[in-house]
Design a protein around this motif. Structure first.
Motif, PDB file in Angstrom:
ATOM      1  N   PHE A 181     116.408  76.149  -1.603  1.00  8.15           N
ATOM      2  CA  PHE A 181     116.348  77.420  -0.748  1.00  8.15           C
ATOM      3  C   PHE A 181     115.285  78.173  -0.777  1.00  8.15           C
ATOM      4  N   ALA A 182     115.274  78.844  -1.993  1.00 11.09           N
ATOM      5  CA  ALA A 182     114.357  79.991  -1.937  1.00 11.09           C
ATOM      6  C   ALA A 182     112.845  79.713  -1.794  1.00 11.09           C
ATOM      7  N   ASP A 183     112.349  78.533  -2.301  1.00 11.55           N
ATOM      8  CA  ASP A 183     110.961  77.815  -1.787  1.00 11.55           C
ATOM      9  C   ASP A 183     110.731  77.503  -0.628  1.00 11.55           C
ATOM     10  N   VAL A 184     111.733  76.879  -0.073  1.00  9.89           N
ATOM     11  CA  VAL A 184     111.741  76.646   1.315  1.00  9.89           C
ATOM     12  C   VAL A 184     111.505  77.658   2.294  1.00  9.89           C
ATOM     13  N   MET A 185     112.247  78.657   2.147  1.00  5.65           N
ATOM     14  CA  MET A 185     112.060  80.075   2.872  1.00  5.65           C
ATOM     15  C   MET A 185     110.636  80.684   2.449  1.00  5.65           C
ATOM     16  N   THR A 186     110.492  80.775   1.143  1.00  4.75           N
ATOM     17  CA  THR A 186     109.209  81.388   0.911  1.00  4.75           C
ATOM     18  C   THR A 186     108.030  80.546   1.641  1.00  4.75           C
ATOM     19  N   THR A 187     108.023  79.392   1.517  1.00  8.59           N
ATOM     20  CA  THR A 187     106.998  78.616   2.279  1.00  8.59           C
ATOM     21  C   THR A 187     107.102  78.846   3.788  1.00  8.59           C
ATOM     22  N   CYS A 188     108.110  78.950   4.357  1.00 10.81           N
ATOM     23  CA  CYS A 188     108.088  78.932   5.774  1.00 10.81           C
ATOM     24  C   CYS A 188     107.767  80.401   6.426  1.00 10.81           C
ATOM     25  N   VAL A 189     108.023  81.417   5.627  1.00 14.80           N
ATOM     26  CA  VAL A 189     107.613  82.600   5.845  1.00 14.80           C
ATOM     27  C   VAL A 189     105.941  82.752   5.754  1.00 14.80           C
ATOM     28  N   LEU A 190     105.388  82.303   4.651  1.00 11.53           N
ATOM     29  CA  LEU A 190     104.050  82.444   4.425  1.00 11.53           C
ATOM     30  C   LEU A 190     103.102  81.356   4.706  1.00 11.53           C
ATOM     31  N   SER A 191     103.713  80.266   5.278  1.00 14.27           N
ATOM     32  CA  SER A 191     102.693  79.172   5.431  1.00 14.27           C
ATOM     33  C   SER A 191     102.769  78.716   6.975  1.00 14.27           C
TER      34      SER A 191
ATOM     35  N   SER B  35     104.828  86.292  -2.162  1.00 10.39           N
ATOM     36  CA  SER B  35     105.432  84.942  -2.360  1.00 10.39           C
ATOM     37  C   SER B  35     106.238  85.074  -3.878  1.00 10.39           C
ATOM     38  N   LEU B  36     105.644  85.864  -4.651  1.00 10.41           N
ATOM     39  CA  LEU B  36     106.703  85.882  -5.855  1.00 10.41           C
ATOM     40  C   LEU B  36     108.011  86.617  -5.604  1.00 10.41           C
ATOM     41  N   LEU B  37     107.787  87.687  -4.870  1.00  9.95           N
ATOM     42  CA  LEU B  37     109.110  88.487  -4.555  1.00  9.95           C
ATOM     43  C   LEU B  37     110.100  87.328  -3.761  1.00  9.95           C
ATOM     44  N   LEU B  38     109.586  86.933  -2.885  1.00 12.24           N
ATOM     45  CA  LEU B  38     110.467  85.930  -2.015  1.00 12.24           C
ATOM     46  C   LEU B  38     111.007  84.714  -2.849  1.00 12.24           C
TER      47      LEU B  38
END
Length: 269
Positions: free
Chosen positions: A121-131, A12-15
């Protein structure tokens, strides 16, 4: 379980750090003025060229590429001057604070991509990848609420500043592509997430296009040029999640810059 949680945290941190969009008057100038006057390229990583490689060493963390569409347009048209100030990770506030110094009365053309980082954008993609699907959709809805309530004013601030500093310039505001080809077999995110992310890109583009039109600027829609070249297409002009270089994930490749963005700017300029 402890190792899994740590790995998920690091992921999550990297993303979050790496996926950041890397990190006027109605009367516009004539195309001839745009070609012969100075050209100033503003914006975020979609304009600086993150993901295209061939980065200019002096640009540092802004990651400006010689394969980015502003650099390519300058090489093809030889304007009287060229200022490439777009920077990886830029928000509307960053443009106002750091990128407008080259604008002036002799500026004939301005291009810009901005708004994606403001919308998260970054948090949207992080959330969608991990959740889960529901977590992804919830985060997208939060981003859409920001696009409705706050982003228009942020864009107005940038567009007003451009018009004030470069009153004779033709201003081309370029949008963002859809990320995924739908209806195909593709590893990674679920179809639900992919469709929601595409919908979010459309939502952001619509908001940017409206503000650009209200300022008398030209909106450059790249969704048509990227059509058939989305992630999962088999001929993608966008990087998918790249663990070797996380910051390039979900950014245009060199082909995306030359085939997706450059023709739109060339047509609009």
């Amino acid at each position: 379980m402890r190792r899994f949680r740590f790995t998920a945290y690091v992921t999550s941190l990297l993303l979050a750090t790496g996926l950041a969009l890397t990190g006027a008057a109605a009367a516009q100038a004539s195309p001839q003025l745009a070609a012969t006057g100075g050209y100033v390229a503003l914006g975020d990583s979609y304009s600086s060229g993150v993901g295209a490689g061939s980065y200019i060493s002096s640009s540092g963390s802004c990651s400006r590429s010689t394969k980015a569409y502003p650099y390519l347009w300058n090489a093809a048209h030889a304007p009287s001057s060229f200022a490439f100030t777009a920077c990886s990770g830029a928000t509307t506030d960053d443009v106002l604070a750091n990128q407008l110094g080259s604008l002036g009365s002799a500026t004939g053309l301005v291009s810009i991509t901005i708004g994606g980082n403001d919308a998260g954008f970054a948090d949207v993609m992080t959330t969608c990848v991990l959740s889960s699907d529901s977590g992804c959709l919830s985060r997208i809805n939060t981003a859409k609420a920001y696009v409705d309530s706050t982003l228009p004013g942020k864009l107005d601030n940038v567009y007003n500043a451009i018009s004030t500093r470069a009153p004779s310039a033709r201003v081309v505001v370029l949008g963002y592509p859809r990320f995924y080809m739908l209806g195909t077999t593709c590893l990674g995110l679920s179809e639900t997430k992919r469709a929601a992310i595409n919908g979010a890109a459309d939502y952001l583009d619509a908001a940017i296009a409206k503000r650009a039109a209200d300022h008398g600027f030209t909106f450059g829609d790249v969704r048509s040029t990227f059509a058939g070249h989305e992630i999962c297409s088999g001929s993608s002009w966008l990087h998918s999640l790249n663990w070797l270089n996380v910051g390039e994930s979900y950014h245009p490749t060199a082909a995306g810059q030359s085939g997706g963005y450059l023709p739109v700017l060339t047509s609009a300029a």
